[in-house]
Design an enzyme around this catalytic site. Structure first.
Site, PDB file in Angstrom:
ATOM      1  N   GLY A  11       5.949 -25.594 -39.910  1.00  0.00           N
ATOM      2  CA  GLY A  11       5.230 -25.894 -39.185  1.00  0.00           C
ATOM      3  C   GLY A  11       4.267 -24.587 -38.714  1.00  0.00           C
ATOM      4  O   GLY A  11       3.296 -24.529 -38.302  1.00  0.00           O
ATOM      5  N   GLU A  36      18.253 -11.938 -39.138  1.00  0.00           N
ATOM      6  CA  GLU A  36      17.644 -11.886 -37.613  1.00  0.00           C
ATOM      7  C   GLU A  36      18.835 -11.456 -36.745  1.00  0.00           C
ATOM      8  O   GLU A  36      19.792 -11.801 -36.581  1.00  0.00           O
ATOM      9  CB  GLU A  36      17.485 -13.201 -37.215  1.00  0.00           C
ATOM     10  CG  GLU A  36      15.831 -13.695 -37.386  1.00  0.00           C
ATOM     11  CD  GLU A  36      15.298 -14.580 -36.523  1.00  0.00           C
ATOM     12  OE1 GLU A  36      15.888 -14.960 -35.174  1.00  0.00           O
ATOM     13  OE2 GLU A  36      14.294 -15.446 -36.829  1.00  0.00           O
ATOM     14  N   ASP A  65       8.327 -13.842 -34.554  1.00  0.00           N
ATOM     15  CA  ASP A  65       9.495 -14.348 -34.028  1.00  0.00           C
ATOM     16  C   ASP A  65       9.043 -15.067 -32.738  1.00  0.00           C
ATOM     17  O   ASP A  65       8.373 -14.373 -31.901  1.00  0.00           O
ATOM     18  CB  ASP A  65      10.759 -13.301 -33.681  1.00  0.00           C
ATOM     19  CG  ASP A  65      11.971 -13.801 -33.614  1.00  0.00           C
ATOM     20  OD1 ASP A  65      12.411 -14.968 -34.120  1.00  0.00           O
ATOM     21  OD2 ASP A  65      12.593 -13.333 -32.611  1.00  0.00           O
ATOM     22  N   GLY A 141       9.649 -27.866 -33.493  1.00  0.00           N
ATOM     23  CA  GLY A 141      10.674 -27.269 -32.622  1.00  0.00           C
ATOM     24  C   GLY A 141      10.516 -27.818 -31.371  1.00  0.00           C
ATOM     25  O   GLY A 141      10.805 -29.205 -30.841  1.00  0.00           O
ATOM     26  N   ARG A 169       1.239 -18.575 -30.177  1.00  0.00           N
ATOM     27  CA  ARG A 169       0.984 -17.985 -31.540  1.00  0.00           C
ATOM     28  C   ARG A 169      -0.359 -17.916 -31.918  1.00  0.00           C
ATOM     29  O   ARG A 169      -0.820 -17.006 -32.341  1.00  0.00           O
ATOM     30  CB  ARG A 169       1.637 -18.964 -32.790  1.00  0.00           C
ATOM     31  CG  ARG A 169       1.625 -18.581 -33.902  1.00  0.00           C
ATOM     32  CD  ARG A 169       2.702 -19.260 -34.812  1.00  0.00           C
ATOM     33  NE  ARG A 169       4.010 -19.165 -34.543  1.00  0.00           N
ATOM     34  CZ  ARG A 169       4.521 -20.126 -33.941  1.00  0.00           C
ATOM     35  NH1 ARG A 169       3.917 -21.361 -33.582  1.00  0.00           N
ATOM     36  NH2 ARG A 169       5.708 -19.994 -33.397  1.00  0.00           N
TER      37      ARG A 169
HETATM   38  P1  IMP Z   1      11.960 -18.391 -34.826  1.00  0.00           P
HETATM   39  O1  IMP Z   1      10.655 -17.426 -34.443  1.00  0.00           O
HETATM   40  O2  IMP Z   1      11.784 -18.944 -36.022  1.00  0.00           O
HETATM   41  O3  IMP Z   1      13.074 -17.648 -34.667  1.00  0.00           O
HETATM   42  O4  IMP Z   1      11.822 -19.658 -34.020  1.00  0.00           O
HETATM   43  C1  IMP Z   1      12.589 -19.546 -32.817  1.00  0.00           C
HETATM   44  C2  IMP Z   1      12.667 -21.156 -32.228  1.00  0.00           C
HETATM   45  O5  IMP Z   1      11.782 -21.528 -31.157  1.00  0.00           O
HETATM   46  C3  IMP Z   1      12.550 -22.121 -33.446  1.00  0.00           C
HETATM   47  O6  IMP Z   1      13.796 -22.951 -33.042  1.00  0.00           O
HETATM   48  C4  IMP Z   1      11.297 -22.898 -33.158  1.00  0.00           C
HETATM   49  O7  IMP Z   1      11.265 -24.121 -33.686  1.00  0.00           O
HETATM   50  C5  IMP Z   1      11.087 -22.636 -31.703  1.00  0.00           C
HETATM   51  N1  IMP Z   1       9.651 -22.537 -31.631  1.00  0.00           N
HETATM   52  C6  IMP Z   1       8.823 -21.410 -31.996  1.00  0.00           C
HETATM   53  N2  IMP Z   1       7.574 -21.443 -32.018  1.00  0.00           N
HETATM   54  C7  IMP Z   1       7.520 -22.839 -31.179  1.00  0.00           C
HETATM   55  C8  IMP Z   1       6.247 -23.525 -31.118  1.00  0.00           C
HETATM   56  O8  IMP Z   1       4.979 -23.047 -31.308  1.00  0.00           O
HETATM   57  N3  IMP Z   1       6.610 -24.604 -30.669  1.00  0.00           N
HETATM   58  C9  IMP Z   1       7.800 -25.196 -30.608  1.00  0.00           C
HETATM   59  N4  IMP Z   1       8.764 -24.530 -30.776  1.00  0.00           N
HETATM   60  C10 IMP Z   1       8.806 -23.124 -31.163  1.00  0.00           C
END
Ligand code: IMP
Length: 184
Positions: A11, A36, A65, A141, A169
């Protein structure tokens, strides 16, 4: 210009490719391991990943992140968002929000970039609320339970371009492209 996106999250890779592609930057996903660390901020996690990858000769790359910070839960899940999604999931977050009047929350994104041997970090944030129930099939997510401020629908109900235009993002990527423009 070409950048690798270091992620195993499909994603995220799609969002980076869509947003950077429209800025003329070609994106190639690369699944590279980075431990991490447990830290209080997204930036500490990102800086740790940049330093772990430094010696691997990956060329120019970005990684991010991100996390969902819910005010009524003292900022939880925040830096533990991936863990919370894996364990209690969206339903668990909604249960924790049961009966809470304050449903305000924010997504934050911290991007680390290594470009021409120089490392830098940029950030983006998006404020909103946690919906009463999940809605929508897009995104990934926590998208089905996050309604950005000024909108009626969740991130999961929006097209990727609309989400990128307002998301944590998308905003961080905008800051990234402005910084990169000063370096090419
Ligand atoms: P990481 O940055 O990969 O550690 O993600 C952190 C968590 O936040 C993950 O479980 C992602 O699914 C969630 N997450 C990060 N960005 C988004 C987003 O844009 N939409 C929904 N969930 C997000």
């Amino acid at each position: 210009m070409k950048l690798k996106i270091i992620t195993s999250n499909a994603g995220k890779a799609v969002e980076f490719r869509t947003a950077l592609g429209s800025l003329g930057i070609e994106v190639e996903p690369q699944d590279e391991d980075c431990d991490e660390i447990q830290a209080d901020t997204l930036e500490e996690v990102v800086r740790s990943c940049l330093s772990q990858l430094r010696s691997k000769g990956l060329g120019d790359y970005v990684l991010d992140d991100s996390g969902l910070f819910i005010n009524a839960l003292g900022g939880f899940p925040g830096v533990y968002s991936a863990y919370a999604l894996r364990t209690i999931g969206i339903d668990g977050i909604l249960r924790l929000m049961d009966g809470r009047a304050d449903r305000s929350a924010r997504f934050e994104c911290c991007i680390g970039c290594s470009f021409k041997g120089e490392e830098f970090v940029v950030k983006g944030r998006c404020d909103g609320i946690i919906s009463e129930r999940p809605s929508g099939k897009g995104g990934f997510g926590f998208d089905p339970i996050f309604v950005p401020s000024g909108y009626e629908e969740t991130f999961a109900e929006m097209s990727i371009d609309v989400k990128n235009g307002i998301s944590h993002r998308g905003r961080a990527i905008q800051a990234l492209s402005e910084t990169l423009r000063g370096k090419v």
